[in-house]
Design a protein around this motif. Structure first.
Motif, PDB file in Angstrom:
ATOM      1  N   ASP A  22       0.850  -1.176   0.000  1.00  0.00           N
ATOM      2  CA  ASP A  22       0.000   0.000   0.000  1.00  0.00           C
ATOM      3  C   ASP A  22       0.896   1.239   0.000  1.00  0.00           C
ATOM      4  N   PRO A  23       0.574   2.250  -0.815  1.00  0.00           N
ATOM      5  CA  PRO A  23       1.456   3.423  -0.911  1.00  0.00           C
ATOM      6  C   PRO A  23       1.596   4.219   0.378  1.00  0.00           C
ATOM      7  N   ASP A  24       0.665   4.054   1.309  1.00  0.00           N
ATOM      8  CA  ASP A  24       0.741   4.781   2.576  1.00  0.00           C
ATOM      9  C   ASP A  24       1.475   4.000   3.664  1.00  0.00           C
ATOM     10  N   ILE A  25       1.973   2.828   3.328  1.00  0.00           N
ATOM     11  CA  ILE A  25       2.722   2.009   4.284  1.00  0.00           C
ATOM     12  C   ILE A  25       4.081   1.702   3.665  1.00  0.00           C
ATOM     13  N   LYS A  26       5.133   2.249   4.245  1.00  0.00           N
ATOM     14  CA  LYS A  26       6.470   2.108   3.675  1.00  0.00           C
ATOM     15  C   LYS A  26       7.397   1.383   4.650  1.00  0.00           C
ATOM     16  N   PHE A  27       8.367   0.674   4.088  1.00  0.00           N
ATOM     17  CA  PHE A  27       9.367  -0.044   4.875  1.00  0.00           C
ATOM     18  C   PHE A  27      10.755   0.514   4.553  1.00  0.00           C
ATOM     19  N   PHE A  28      11.550   0.706   5.599  1.00  0.00           N
ATOM     20  CA  PHE A  28      12.910   1.198   5.429  1.00  0.00           C
ATOM     21  C   PHE A  28      13.883   0.273   6.145  1.00  0.00           C
ATOM     22  N   LEU A  29      15.064   0.144   5.573  1.00  0.00           N
ATOM     23  CA  LEU A  29      16.127  -0.647   6.186  1.00  0.00           C
ATOM     24  C   LEU A  29      17.263   0.274   6.594  1.00  0.00           C
ATOM     25  N   TYR A  30      17.657   0.176   7.859  1.00  0.00           N
ATOM     26  CA  TYR A  30      18.817   0.900   8.383  1.00  0.00           C
ATOM     27  C   TYR A  30      19.863  -0.118   8.825  1.00  0.00           C
ATOM     28  N   THR A  31      21.093   0.140   8.494  1.00  0.00           N
ATOM     29  CA  THR A  31      22.196  -0.683   8.967  1.00  0.00           C
ATOM     30  C   THR A  31      23.239   0.242   9.579  1.00  0.00           C
ATOM     31  N   SER A  32      24.266  -0.338  10.169  1.00  0.00           N
ATOM     32  CA  SER A  32      25.338   0.478  10.753  1.00  0.00           C
ATOM     33  C   SER A  32      26.105   1.244   9.682  1.00  0.00           C
ATOM     34  N   ASP A  33      25.927   0.832   8.409  1.00  0.00           N
ATOM     35  CA  ASP A  33      26.642   1.476   7.308  1.00  0.00           C
ATOM     36  C   ASP A  33      25.781   2.398   6.470  1.00  0.00           C
ATOM     37  N   SER A  34      24.467   2.418   6.711  1.00  0.00           N
ATOM     38  CA  SER A  34      23.578   3.194   5.839  1.00  0.00           C
ATOM     39  C   SER A  34      22.809   4.246   6.617  1.00  0.00           C
ATOM     40  N   ARG A  35      22.971   5.495   6.239  1.00  0.00           N
ATOM     41  CA  ARG A  35      22.193   6.617   6.745  1.00  0.00           C
ATOM     42  C   ARG A  35      22.013   7.593   5.591  1.00  0.00           C
ATOM     43  N   PRO A  36      20.819   7.959   5.232  1.00  0.00           N
ATOM     44  CA  PRO A  36      19.557   7.554   5.861  1.00  0.00           C
ATOM     45  C   PRO A  36      19.157   6.148   5.466  1.00  0.00           C
ATOM     46  N   GLY A  37      17.989   5.714   5.965  1.00  0.00           N
ATOM     47  CA  GLY A  37      17.496   4.397   5.631  1.00  0.00           C
ATOM     48  C   GLY A  37      17.117   4.287   4.170  1.00  0.00           C
ATOM     49  N   LYS A  38      17.118   3.075   3.670  1.00  0.00           N
ATOM     50  CA  LYS A  38      16.774   2.827   2.279  1.00  0.00           C
ATOM     51  C   LYS A  38      15.443   2.091   2.207  1.00  0.00           C
ATOM     52  N   GLN A  39      14.560   2.553   1.340  1.00  0.00           N
ATOM     53  CA  GLN A  39      13.235   1.958   1.246  1.00  0.00           C
ATOM     54  C   GLN A  39      13.314   0.571   0.627  1.00  0.00           C
ATOM     55  N   VAL A  40      12.517  -0.336   1.162  1.00  0.00           N
ATOM     56  CA  VAL A  40      12.470  -1.714   0.689  1.00  0.00           C
ATOM     57  C   VAL A  40      11.166  -1.931  -0.064  1.00  0.00           C
ATOM     58  N   ASP A  41      11.269  -2.443  -1.279  1.00  0.00           N
ATOM     59  CA  ASP A  41      10.109  -2.739  -2.121  1.00  0.00           C
ATOM     60  C   ASP A  41       9.920  -4.254  -2.148  1.00  0.00           C
ATOM     61  N   LEU A  42       8.848  -4.733  -1.522  1.00  0.00           N
ATOM     62  CA  LEU A  42       8.632  -6.174  -1.411  1.00  0.00           C
ATOM     63  C   LEU A  42       8.297  -6.822  -2.750  1.00  0.00           C
ATOM     64  N   ARG A  43       8.001  -6.014  -3.751  1.00  0.00           N
ATOM     65  CA  ARG A  43       7.708  -6.564  -5.072  1.00  0.00           C
ATOM     66  C   ARG A  43       8.983  -6.940  -5.829  1.00  0.00           C
TER      67      ARG A  43
END
Length: 301
Positions: A22-43
């Motif tokens: 759903d476009p109003d529900i987003k997922f982001f991944l943060y790691t110790s090496d990544s700032r800012p978080g990167k969006q994850v597309d489950l498709r």
């Protein structure tokens, strides 16, 4: 017709769809090496890899509550605590458009879709090799109930859920166990109470429950009663975040099951102390009282 349309009233969004993503529900991944978080597309089967996911690390899914967002306090404290350790992939669920103030009723309804889509994230991880025992969900307020509701859409029970002052308004009277966090939603459920009886649940919810500073109103929270309640409600996330990255443990002493504690008596009982938060043993059970100094509070505005 209702399945394909959203009902927008003033600033409120009431989802009528059961479709994920759903476009109003987003997922982001943060790691110790990544700032800012990167969006994850489950498709996309390669989205995890491009976002920097390390299958050799543990995973945590962090879900904010009413009128919150994944990028601001207090959830950012939890995210920063986990990324500073270096042994976690930190996934955040952002459903801010569906839970804006003053739209609490529509936010309650929207938790079902958020839980469904978040369960897809969980399944996406396990399908790509993540172990259930190395993947847990941390939710604040309504986010705690979303962690529990994810189990309605999974074929196997989650291993661990940490509920931070699970939301109480209306849920305590009108929600069945299917639409709230219970100890049946994971093999181990830990709950931290900081505003029990007001904005947070007061009953024993998990396998182990911690009542912090009596479990009701936190000593560093001032102002009118609603402001004190909101501040105390947020402190659960801050207290938990402190257990993630700090070497010093916050120990809980066995006490009576009622939370909040009323009067001067905490109903302390004999038995060994148990650390609260990230280091809580998965076989812990019962209710514990924790005392935390006011200096450990996080900013509230």
């Amino acid at each position: 017709m209702w399945n394909s349309l959203d009902f927008r009233y003033w600033r409120c969004v009431l989802k009528r769809t059961t479709m994920c993503p759903d476009p109003d529900i987003k997922f982001f991944l943060y790691t110790s090496d990544s700032r800012p978080g990167k969006q994850v597309d489950l498709r996309s089967h390669s989205s995890l890899r491009y976002a920097g996911w390390d299958p050799g690390k543990k995973n945590v899914i962090v879900i904010h509550g009413f009128n919150g967002t994944e990028s601001k306090t207090p959830m950012s404290f939890i995210r920063q605590g986990y990324t500073s350790r270096g042994d976690y992939n930190v996934f955040t669920v952002d459903w801010e458009p569906l839970t804006k103030f003053p739209c609490y009723l529509s936010a309650l309804s929207n938790t079902r879709l958020v839980a469904q889509c978040s369960a897809q994230l969980y399944s996406h991880l396990t399908e790509h090799g993540a172990l259930a025992k190395n993947t847990h969900c941390v939710g604040h307020s309504l986010g705690a109930h979303i962690c529990g509701m994810m189990s309605n859409h999974l074929s196997s029970k989650q291993y661990k859920i940490i509920g931070l002052d699970p939301a109480r308004p209306l849920i305590d009277r009108y929600s069945s166990s299917e639409f709230r966090l219970t100890r049946d939603d994971a093999h181990f459920v830990q709950v931290i109470h900081t505003n029990a009886g007001a904005l947070g649940e007061e009953a024993q919810v998990g396998h182990v429950d911690f009542c912090v500073n009596g479990g009701s109103y936190q000593p560093g929270c001032t102002g009118h009663r609603l402001r004190q309640a909101r501040c105390s409600h947020f402190q659960s996330a801050c207290y938990f975040a402190a257990t993630i990255s700090e070497e010093r443990q916050h120990l809980g002493i066995p006490c009576s099951t009622s939370c909040p504690k009323r009067g001067r008596s905490l109903g302390l009982r004999p038995g060994p102390s148990v650390p609260m938060g990230e280091d809580t043993p998965d076989n812990a059970s019962g209710t514990y009282c924790v005392t935390i100094r006011r200096s450990m509070d996080c900013p509230f505005s």
